[in-house]
Structure formats: C-alpha cells, structure tokens
Design a protein around this motif. Structure first.
Motif, PDB file in Angstrom:
ATOM      1  N   PHE A  50       6.932  53.210 -18.352  1.00 43.04           N
ATOM      2  CA  PHE A  50       8.114  53.691 -17.637  1.00 43.04           C
ATOM      3  C   PHE A  50       9.136  54.298 -18.597  1.00 43.04           C
ATOM      4  N   ILE A  53       7.782  57.721 -19.554  1.00 48.27           N
ATOM      5  CA  ILE A  53       7.943  58.637 -18.416  1.00 48.27           C
ATOM      6  C   ILE A  53       9.395  59.093 -18.317  1.00 48.27           C
ATOM      7  N   GLY A  54      10.324  58.156 -18.394  1.00 53.27           N
ATOM      8  CA  GLY A  54      11.745  58.505 -18.321  1.00 53.27           C
ATOM      9  C   GLY A  54      12.131  59.536 -19.364  1.00 53.27           C
ATOM     10  N   GLU A  55      11.686  59.336 -20.588  1.00 53.16           N
ATOM     11  CA  GLU A  55      11.982  60.294 -21.654  1.00 53.16           C
ATOM     12  C   GLU A  55      11.352  61.655 -21.365  1.00 53.16           C
ATOM     13  N   VAL A  57      10.605  63.061 -18.486  1.00 58.75           N
ATOM     14  CA  VAL A  57      11.188  63.763 -17.323  1.00 58.75           C
ATOM     15  C   VAL A  57      12.713  63.767 -17.367  1.00 58.75           C
ATOM     16  N   GLU A  58      13.273  63.429 -18.523  1.00 55.34           N
ATOM     17  CA  GLU A  58      14.721  63.382 -18.712  1.00 55.34           C
ATOM     18  C   GLU A  58      15.389  62.460 -17.697  1.00 55.34           C
ATOM     19  N   PHE A  59      14.705  61.358 -17.400  1.00 54.48           N
ATOM     20  CA  PHE A  59      15.204  60.294 -16.532  1.00 54.48           C
ATOM     21  C   PHE A  59      15.528  60.779 -15.120  1.00 54.48           C
ATOM     22  N   LYS A  60      14.782  61.789 -14.660  1.00 60.34           N
ATOM     23  CA  LYS A  60      14.906  62.299 -13.289  1.00 60.34           C
ATOM     24  C   LYS A  60      13.677  61.868 -12.496  1.00 60.34           C
ATOM     25  N   ARG A  61      13.818  61.873 -11.172  1.00 60.39           N
ATOM     26  CA  ARG A  61      12.689  61.518 -10.303  1.00 60.39           C
ATOM     27  C   ARG A  61      11.793  62.750 -10.102  1.00 60.39           C
ATOM     28  N   CYS A  89       8.312  52.125 -10.958  1.00 61.54           N
ATOM     29  CA  CYS A  89       8.874  53.134 -11.852  1.00 61.54           C
ATOM     30  C   CYS A  89       9.995  53.891 -11.136  1.00 61.54           C
ATOM     31  N   TYR A  91      11.306  56.653 -11.791  1.00 57.80           N
ATOM     32  CA  TYR A  91      11.252  58.106 -11.963  1.00 57.80           C
ATOM     33  C   TYR A  91      10.212  58.768 -11.069  1.00 57.80           C
ATOM     34  N   SER A  93       9.278  60.099  -7.472  1.00 57.56           N
ATOM     35  CA  SER A  93       9.860  60.448  -6.172  1.00 57.56           C
ATOM     36  C   SER A  93       8.835  60.306  -5.049  1.00 57.56           C
TER      37      SER A  93
END
Length: 138
Positions: A50, A53-55, A57-61, A89, A91, A93
């Motif tokens: 997680f 993934i956050g890094e 996607v720049e912490f976007k969903r 997770c 992030y 959607s």
C-alpha cells in the motif's frame, strides 16, 4: 496469465516489485497489480504494498487491475484484509480482477458474497474486458 499490461500501445510509467507483487502504473491511469508465481498473498505484505502504491499514484485513488499467476491464491486472512473497508488499500477507486481458473472463480464468488467490498469490484475472464470496464465504469 500474461503480464499485467494488456495493450502494448499503453506505456508503463513506473513499475516496481514489492514483496511478491509486480505493480505497474499505466499511462492511462490504471494500476496493475500482478501476484507473482506460486506465492500466496498474505496481509503482512500489504503495508509495504500500500505504501508503494501510494507513492506510485501520488496518494490518489485509481482504478486497479488485479491478476495473478496460476496456482497463486489469497490466504483467508489476506482476502479479509483486502476486503475490509478499514484495512483495504485507500488508493483503489474500483477493482477489476482477472480470474482465469475455477479455484480463483470460487474464491472470487466467496469474496463478493461474504466480504462485500465497498468499492466497485468485478471479475473477468480476461484482461481486455477488465480494462474496458475500468475505463467505462467511472
């Protein structure tokens, strides 16, 4: 299963291996998570996954395409963790999972009926249909 990026004309922006997961961010915004060969998913890996993934996607969903190699299955604990609104997770959607074997389809049916994920989740026999759904289900 084939590699997580279906279309050769869609460029991979960034790709990482995190524990047993190959994570690829496509230029169309779909994040592909592919569980590598003969490795069971376990919740202990999810914190690292997680964070990566956050890094990425720049912490976007973002929409997620989940696939795995043959004979690779989630543990009961991993399924519960992934499907729990409090531990899932943050992030993701919406989620398209490619289930191309009978055992995965049985597990997927159990997951949908008993875990009832809060985010939109669908299962597909192939990646092309899964990607089409992710593009059209906004």
């Amino acid at each position: 299963m084939v590699a997580a990026n279906v279309s050769s004309d869609v460029r991979i922006i960034v790709e990482r291996i995190v524990t047993k997961y190959k994570v690829s961010l496509r230029e169309d915004g779909i994040l592909c998570i592919h569980v590598l060969n003969n490795r069971q998913w376990v919740p202990e890996d999810f914190k690292l996954l997680f964070q990566a993934i956050g890094e990425m996607v720049e912490f976007k969903r973002v929409p997620v395409l989940l696939s795995c190699e043959k004979f690779t299955f989630p543990s009961a604990e991993a399924s519960a963790y992934w499907g729990n609104e409090e531990t899932a997770c943050p992030y993701v959607s919406r989620e398209a999972q490619v289930l191309d074997s009978l055992p995965l389809k049985i597990l997927g049916n159990f997951y949908m009926n008993f875990r009832r994920p809060k985010r939109p989740t669908r299962y597909f026999d192939n990646k092309e249909d899964a990607i089409n759904w992710l593009h059209n289900s906004k």
